[in-house]
Motif scaffolding. Structure first.
Motif, PDB file in Angstrom:
ATOM      1  N   UNK A 112     -11.881  -1.808   0.482  1.00 14.25           N
ATOM      2  CA  UNK A 112     -11.852  -0.347   0.404  1.00 14.25           C
ATOM      3  C   UNK A 112     -13.176   0.143  -0.149  1.00 14.25           C
ATOM      4  N   UNK A 113     -13.576   1.294   0.303  1.00 14.63           N
ATOM      5  CA  UNK A 113     -14.822   1.868  -0.194  1.00 14.63           C
ATOM      6  C   UNK A 113     -14.646   2.393  -1.602  1.00 14.63           C
ATOM      7  N   UNK A 114     -15.707   2.264  -2.410  1.00 12.39           N
ATOM      8  CA  UNK A 114     -15.749   2.951  -3.697  1.00 12.39           C
ATOM      9  C   UNK A 114     -17.001   3.836  -3.652  1.00 12.39           C
ATOM     10  N   UNK A 115     -17.212   4.664  -4.690  1.00  9.29           N
ATOM     11  CA  UNK A 115     -18.371   5.557  -4.652  1.00  9.29           C
ATOM     12  C   UNK A 115     -19.665   4.755  -4.506  1.00  9.29           C
ATOM     13  N   UNK A 159       0.820  -1.218   0.000  1.00  2.63           N
ATOM     14  CA  UNK A 159       0.000   0.000   0.000  1.00  2.63           C
ATOM     15  C   UNK A 159       0.851   1.264   0.000  1.00  2.63           C
ATOM     16  N   UNK A 160       0.348   2.290  -0.685  1.00  2.89           N
ATOM     17  CA  UNK A 160       1.031   3.592  -0.657  1.00  2.89           C
ATOM     18  C   UNK A 160       0.864   4.199   0.725  1.00  2.89           C
ATOM     19  N   UNK A 165      -5.302   0.370  -8.042  1.00  2.00           N
ATOM     20  CA  UNK A 165      -4.045   1.103  -8.212  1.00  2.00           C
ATOM     21  C   UNK A 165      -4.008   2.383  -7.380  1.00  2.00           C
ATOM     22  N   UNK A 166      -5.183   2.935  -7.080  1.00  2.00           N
ATOM     23  CA  UNK A 166      -5.210   4.157  -6.265  1.00  2.00           C
ATOM     24  C   UNK A 166      -4.582   3.896  -4.896  1.00  2.00           C
ATOM     25  N   UNK A 167      -4.465   2.619  -4.517  1.00  2.00           N
ATOM     26  CA  UNK A 167      -3.927   2.306  -3.185  1.00  2.00           C
ATOM     27  C   UNK A 167      -2.521   1.704  -3.226  1.00  2.00           C
ATOM     28  N   UNK A 168      -2.050   1.330  -4.437  1.00  2.00           N
ATOM     29  CA  UNK A 168      -0.809   0.549  -4.503  1.00  2.00           C
ATOM     30  C   UNK A 168       0.411   1.402  -4.837  1.00  2.00           C
ATOM     31  N   UNK A 169       1.537   1.057  -4.214  1.00  2.00           N
ATOM     32  CA  UNK A 169       2.814   1.710  -4.553  1.00  2.00           C
ATOM     33  C   UNK A 169       3.217   1.379  -5.976  1.00  2.00           C
ATOM     34  N   UNK A 170       3.055   0.103  -6.338  1.00  2.00           N
ATOM     35  CA  UNK A 170       3.521  -0.377  -7.637  1.00  2.00           C
ATOM     36  C   UNK A 170       2.281  -0.784  -8.445  1.00  2.00           C
ATOM     37  N   UNK A 171       1.780   0.119  -9.283  1.00  2.13           N
ATOM     38  CA  UNK A 171       0.475  -0.127  -9.919  1.00  2.13           C
ATOM     39  C   UNK A 171       0.468  -1.378 -10.800  1.00  2.13           C
ATOM     40  N   UNK A 172      -0.686  -2.014 -10.860  1.00  2.00           N
ATOM     41  CA  UNK A 172      -0.882  -3.167 -11.748  1.00  2.00           C
ATOM     42  C   UNK A 172      -1.216  -2.669 -13.145  1.00  2.00           C
ATOM     43  N   UNK A 173      -0.903  -3.497 -14.139  1.00  4.65           N
ATOM     44  CA  UNK A 173      -1.294  -3.143 -15.510  1.00  4.65           C
ATOM     45  C   UNK A 173      -2.123  -4.296 -16.085  1.00  4.65           C
ATOM     46  N   UNK A 174      -2.636  -4.096 -17.275  1.00  8.63           N
ATOM     47  CA  UNK A 174      -3.417  -5.143 -17.941  1.00  8.63           C
ATOM     48  C   UNK A 174      -2.601  -6.420 -18.088  1.00  8.63           C
ATOM     49  N   UNK A 175      -1.279  -6.272 -18.206  1.00  7.13           N
ATOM     50  CA  UNK A 175      -0.429  -7.449 -18.404  1.00  7.13           C
ATOM     51  C   UNK A 175      -0.376  -8.326 -17.156  1.00  7.13           C
ATOM     52  N   UNK A 176      -0.736  -7.766 -15.993  1.00  9.91           N
ATOM     53  CA  UNK A 176      -0.731  -8.568 -14.755  1.00  9.91           C
ATOM     54  C   UNK A 176      -1.986  -9.424 -14.626  1.00  9.91           C
TER      55      UNK A 176
END
Ligand SMILES: Cc1cc2nc3c(=O)[nH]c(=O)nc-3n(C[C@H](O)[C@H](O)[C@H](O)COP(=O)(O)OP(=O)(O)OC[C@H]3O[C@@H](n4cnc5c(N)ncnc54)[C@H](O)[C@@H]3O)c2cc1C
Length: 561
Positions: A267-270, A156-157, A314-325
């Motif tokens: 985590x909450x979303x809208x 987490x960031x 990704x809004x919470x991660x230090x190292x964002x995920x991409x589609x390739x993950x």
């Protein structure tokens, strides 16, 4: 003579023969968690029961859920304590008595993003959740500082949270749970058959007396007679019977190592919440909630769904995920019922509706996986009231699922079960967590055919024996039954199980008496299903995803042996 709970080809043949000759007390249409739960409920009251499922057990929403057995924290926030209490009581019953081999506690971190008010608010809510949930069902919630939370979840960031609370819920493998329910119902005398689709109810003298159906494997029509028919057809329910509004939910799977954490995350979303749930070597990330206007049999994720989930996590991660993950994707339809109305026969819970549609015909929809047993009970209560004689009340709160008895003893003795020269302890633990004490059957199969201890090629860790057992005991009759639901290869390996398909088909062939031509057709059909899914997932929205998916001919319908 095979055990009554062995859902192999012989059970299917016997069931179809019974379905052609017998008049059942109850005929259940739909083999999701609600339908199989209803079959078990009725059979364990001593009623004669048949169940038909158009494709495979759990092929609908019941294999596409977040796989949580939970009280629903959002109901707590809405101060709907009755609903939370009901679901948490089920959670405890499943964890401790009915399915301890299939349901297990899972930790979640709830990151706090506001200093001051949020910690007492969330903390009080989780304290209440724990106390409603009862003692010892799962560990209690605990408060964490920001640094404590980051030690548990270094992914987490640091600026994404000011602190956290960790709490517990429970999880299961939904598709396997349903197959186990079906077996448990068969053990109580129910006749079950998949790949048998209802064409429509049959009415005589103003009363429903059964259904007209089609055996999709043989391409043969049949009429099944019953004193009462119950429909548990989820998102397929005819809007004229119950006002079902299908809502699409999508999940993605990414490798566990890409998100270093020792806990799940909520985590909450809208609109709702985002879950990051530990799932073997993966994280299961979900879900979405959007209206689906197309064929429920061809529900598909779009690129927008996948991008939405990646953006939220990704809004919470230090190292964002991409589609390739993204190694796996699945989409399902929640069979939500528009607000229950006066025509509903029972309204025990606001989450599901049971409605007497016509004399001899009752339908159910809505609800949650967690409360399937309550739904099944309510449904059979209504059907039973229409049957002659006195029918005993539901007793499924005392009917452990197959594999529960003796599970804890085997778990305690797992080192011995592994033994010298046997499977590694980690494999024994995995088998016990999927089959409970029925793991004995798999070990006996391996003892007779040691080659079955080898991995299923390209499956990421399943064993050949699991494929064979899926066909001899768990009702698998098509290649996707094995790759998508008895094992979860289809969502756990990057190629969606394409490399595993030939080996799996070769293992299934002798049990299901497939010749080379049939093996070829099964593999081609599986490839078609994967191609359709991938085509949908590369399109930007539902309309185009559906179009792309349906441009690949429907891989499911199949007539002729
Ligand atoms: C994305 C998502 C996440 C979810 N997460 C959770 C969660 O974490 N926890 C929780 O408790 N609940 C969760 N749910 C809800 C839960 O999955 C559903 O409520 C439950 O699975 C519904 O089961 P069902 O048997 O009613 O419907 P389904 O599983 O859809 O079963 C209906 C069955 O009827 C069959 N059928 C249809 N027409 C015919 C016919 N004519 N003849 C024969 N068979 C027919 C279909 O093939 C299908 O198998 C989630 C749902 C979704 C979609």
């Amino acid at each position: 003579m095979t055990a009554a709970d062995a859902l192999g080809p012989a059970h299917r043949e016997r069931s179809l023969a019974r379905m052609s000759g017998e008049v059942f007390d109850i005929l259940v249409v739909g083999g999701g968690v609600t339908g199989t739960g209803a079959a078990l409920d009725a059979a364990s009251r001593g009623l004669s029961v048949a169940l038909i499922e158009a494709r495979d057990y759990a092929v609908g929403a019941s294999s596409k859920s977040s796989k949580l057995i939970h009280g629903g924290l959002r109901y707590l926030e809405m101060l709907d304590f009755g609903l939370v209490r009901e679901a948490l009581a089920e959670r405890k019953l499943l964890l401790t008595e009915l399915a301890p081999h299939l349901v297990r506690p899972v930790p979640f971190l709830w990151p706090l993003t506001h200093s001051g008010w949020e910690r007492p608010y969330v903390g009080a809510g989780l304290l209440l959740y724990d106390s409603i949930g009862g003692r010892r069902a799962v560990p209690r919630a605990r408060h964490l500082s920001r640094s404590g939370a980051l030690r548990l979840a270094p992914a987490l960031r640091p600026d994404a949270l000011v602190g956290a609370v960790q709490f517990y819920d429970a999880q299961e493998d939904d598709a396997r749970y349903v197959a186990c329910l079906a077996r448990t119902a068969a053990g109580q005398g129910a006749a079950l058959a998949t790949n048998v689709a209802m064409a429509g109810p049959r009415t005589e003298g103003g009363r429903v007396t059964g259904v007209d159906a089609r055996d999709l494997l043989a391409g043969a029509d049949l009429t099944i007679r019953a004193r009462h028919v119950v429909l548990a057809t989820g998102a397929w329910t005819d809007a004229g019977r119950l006002p079902v509004r299908p809502s699409k939910g999508v999940h993605i799977l990414v490798p566990r190592c890409r998100v270093p954490m020792d806990t799940g995350l909520l985590a909450r979303t809208e609109k709702s919440v985002l879950f990051v749930i530990p799932w073997g070597d993966h994280w299961l990330i979900g879900d979405t909630d959007t209206e689906w206007r197309y064929d429920p049999g061809r529900v598909t994720a779009s690129r927008a769904d996948i991008d939405y989930l990646l953006a939220k996590v990704n809004a919470m991660l230090r190292d964002p995920l991409t589609g390739a993950d993204v190694e796996g994707v699945f989409a399902g339809l929640r069979p939500l019922v528009a607000a229950p109305d006066a025509r509903d026969t029972t309204r025990v819970s606001r989450e599901h509706s049971v409605r007497s549609v016509a004399p001899g015909l009752t339908a159910i929809a809505g609800g949650k996986f967690t409360t399937y047993r309550i739904m099944a009970r309510d449904l059979i209560d209504v059907a039973a009231a229409d049957l002659p004689g006195t029918i005993p009340p539901s007793r499924t709160d005392r009917v452990p699922l197959l594999g529960a008895a003796g599970y804890r003893e085997r778990w305690a003795g797992r080192e011995r079960l592994a033994g010298p020269g046997g499977l590694p302890v980690a494999q024994i633990e995995r088998l016990l967590g999927r089959y409970g004490s029925c793991a004995d059957d798999l070990l006996a199969l391996i003892a007779g055919r040691p080659e079955l201890a080898r991995p299923l090629e390209g499956s990421g860790g399943y064993l050949a024996v699991e494929v064979v057992y899926a066909c001899t005991h768990e009702g698998a009759v098509r290649l996707d039954d094995v790759l998508a639901r008895r094992t979860r290869t289809a969502i756990e390996v990057r190629d969606r199980g394409l490399a595993a398909a030939p080996h799996a088909a070769a293992l299934m062939a002798p049990v299901l008496r497939w010749d080379e031509a049939r093996i070829g057709r099964e593999i081609a059909r599986y490839r078609g299903a994967v191609a359709a899914d991938l085509a949908g997932q590369s399109e930007p929205d539902d309309a185009r995803a559906y179009q792309a998916c349906t441009a690949v001919p429907d891989p499911i319908p199949f007539y002729g042996p």
